[in-house]
Design an enzyme around this catalytic site. Structure first.
Site, short mmCIF file in Angstrom:
data_model
loop_
_atom_site.label_atom_id
_atom_site.label_comp_id
_atom_site.label_asym_id
_atom_site.label_seq_id
_atom_site.Cartn_x
_atom_site.Cartn_y
_atom_site.Cartn_z
N HIS A 78 0.87 -1.18 0.00
CA HIS A 78 0.00 0.00 0.00
C HIS A 78 0.91 1.23 0.00
O HIS A 78 1.69 1.41 0.93
CB HIS A 78 -0.90 0.01 1.24
CG HIS A 78 -1.81 -1.19 1.31
ND1 HIS A 78 -3.07 -1.18 0.77
CD2 HIS A 78 -1.63 -2.43 1.82
CE1 HIS A 78 -3.64 -2.36 0.96
NE2 HIS A 78 -2.78 -3.14 1.59
N ASP A 168 -8.71 -4.93 -2.22
CA ASP A 168 -7.98 -5.22 -0.98
C ASP A 168 -8.20 -4.18 0.11
O ASP A 168 -8.19 -2.98 -0.15
CB ASP A 168 -6.48 -5.35 -1.24
CG ASP A 168 -5.75 -5.69 0.05
OD1 ASP A 168 -6.21 -6.56 0.77
OD2 ASP A 168 -4.73 -5.03 0.35
N ASN A 294 -5.03 -6.96 9.52
CA ASN A 294 -6.20 -7.61 8.96
C ASN A 294 -5.81 -8.39 7.72
O ASN A 294 -5.36 -7.79 6.75
CB ASN A 294 -7.25 -6.54 8.60
CG ASN A 294 -8.57 -7.14 8.18
OD1 ASN A 294 -8.76 -8.34 8.29
ND2 ASN A 294 -9.46 -6.31 7.67
N ASP A 321 2.31 -7.02 2.47
CA ASP A 321 1.13 -6.23 2.89
C ASP A 321 1.60 -4.96 3.61
O ASP A 321 1.03 -4.55 4.63
CB ASP A 321 0.18 -7.05 3.78
CG ASP A 321 -1.21 -6.39 3.89
OD1 ASP A 321 -1.44 -5.36 3.23
OD2 ASP A 321 -2.04 -6.92 4.63
#
Ligand SMILES: [Zn+2]
Length: 446
Positions: A78, A168, A294, A321
């Site tokens: 991200h 996502d 998460n 992630d």
């Protein structure tokens, strides 16, 4: 504006470099090559020849004791651009990637605004072209605004250069919407990535539902909420023929579902994250929000199932992630804090510690999950050291012990549960298109 490159070649503006790497352990999982030798890079491509260059201006890197691998690819990060520049930008995320040994990253589309149309994709790709020191590939949303209701313009996203679609951070709950998305994705043979979470089963959950959630009095997010959607995706992949990649597996039961589906040749693939194989829900005892992610940290049995899944290739991808958050966001009560941790600068060391030191995988097996496997899934022209291939390379010192210090991160965020950890291995050089973009010795100085 410079014209946008094709999705597989995001950095045409950089002039390709030449290099000679002497005496490294060359590991190319794509071809099974694992030997001590020299590698010559000419004009950004791996040369057929391994002879030392006659041109004395070609830089030489002494690679004795180092692993010479194809450039590492992280297909789950991200970058927060557009809309979250205080947490991360494409430029800062790319620097974090380079400092972690990664030459390519795949940016998730949950930006602000979400990347659910070709204009946002064009903006991100332009920014990557102008500011990123590594390759930044883009994904587009499955649904408009990631709301799970109305399909995003998947054909236009594909034309704009996305290499996969995903919501996502969110999960499409409506199975009919997901089925139609997969029908479109299959037309372009576009990989669909899915964050697997049933919202009814996980409603309000902030950590794994089990012993520790009861002890700590925090609402639980049970395994079944992941398993249910993994099973749904297996069925929908069989029905539509579309390729589905289940993101960040955390549940041991999900590993079993994927393993069984693969035996039936379902087009399903899976990834595991450093935190899910290195930590369990027991770490949440101190209510430290750096352990909140998460899907959540689970139990020892899940960890063992993930490791077994990595060992037998049920799980063919390792990724981070990488989810930067500002410290003021994480410095709140556990239940209120956002999910996610940064990962790009620690993942290689964590993987080496858990998987190599733990004798789950050897270096070629581990590197396959960080190079050729993601390249094949995303259809990138990278991830191999074959003659003629694009010279994206990562040099790794497998014996370079170091201590994680979050203050040293190139990421704009510091939210890591691994601060102070001793790790056994580290990238020493990150090379994109034959140019050293980062080295442990000189940083970004070259
Ligand atoms: Zn996710």
């Amino acid at each position: 504006m410079t014209p946008l490159p094709s999705p597989s070649s995001p950095l045409p503006a950089r002039s390709p470099g030449s290099l000679f790497l002497r005496g490294g352990r060359i590991i190319d999982p794509a071809s099974g090559r694992d030997e001590i030798g020299d590698l010559l890079v000419l004009d950004g491509r791996i040369s057929e020849s391994t002879a030392a260059p006659t041109d004395s201006t070609v830089p030489v890197i002494e690679a004795k004791g180092l692993i010479v691998a194809p450039g590492l690819i992280d297909m789950h990060v991200h970058l927060r651009e557009p809309g979250g520049a205080q947490k991360e930008t494409i430029a800062s995320g790319a620097r974090a990637a380079a400092a972690g040994g990664f030459t390519s990253v795949l940016a998730m589309p949950n930006t602000n605004p979400p990347a659910d149309g070709p204009n946002t994709i064009a903006l991100m790709r332009q920014s990557a072209l102008e500011t990123a020191c590594v390759n930044v590939f883009t994904t587009g949303c499955i649904t408009v605004g990631m709301k799970g209701e109305q399909l995003a313009p998947i054909g236009s996203l594909y034309k704009a250069g996305v290499v996969a679609i995903t919501d996502d951070g969110h999960c499409v709950q409506n199975n009919e919407v997901m089925r139609r998305a997969l029908d479109y994705a299959r037309m372009f043979d576009l990989l669909t990535l899915d964050h697997c979470q049933d919202y009814n089963l996980s409603a309000g959950g902030v950590m794994h539902e089990g012993h520790w959630s009861t002890v700590l009095g925090l609402p639980g997010w049970p395994r079944i909420a992941e398993d249910m959607i993994v099973a749904r995706n297996i069925l929908l992949s069989e029905l539509t023929g579309a390729r589905i990649h289940v993101q960040h597996l955390s549940s041991g039961e999900s590993v079993r579902l994927v393993r069984e589906a693969k035996k039936r040749n379902v087009k399903i693939s899976a990834e595991a994250m450093p935190h899910h194989i290195a930590l369990t829900d027991e770490s949440i005892q101190g209510y430290n929000t750096h352990f909140k992610m998460n899907p959540p940290l689970r139990e020892r049995v899940d960890q063992e199932a993930l490791l077994a899944g990595l060992a037998d290739d049920t799980i063919e991808i390792l990724a981070s992630d990488h989810a930067p958050h500002a410290s003021y966001e994480k410095e709140v009560e556990f239940a209120e804090a956002p999910f996610g941790i940064v990962g790009l600068e620690t993942e290689l060391g964590i993987f080496a510690k858990i998987l190599i030191e733990g004798r789950v995988l050897d270096w070629p097996q581990m590197l396959a999950k960080l190079t050729i496997n993601p390249a094949r899934l995303l259809k990138l022209d990278r991830g191999t050291l074959a003659p003629g291939a694009i010279a994206d390379l990562t040099l790794i010192d497998p014996k370079r012990a170091w201590k994680v210090d979050a203050a040293q991160f190139h990421s704009l965020s510091r939210n890591t549960p691994f601060h102070g950890w001793d790790l056994p291995a580290r990238a020493t050089h990150t090379i994109v298109d034959g140019n050293v973009v980062w080295s442990l010795e000189k940083g970004f100085g070259e």
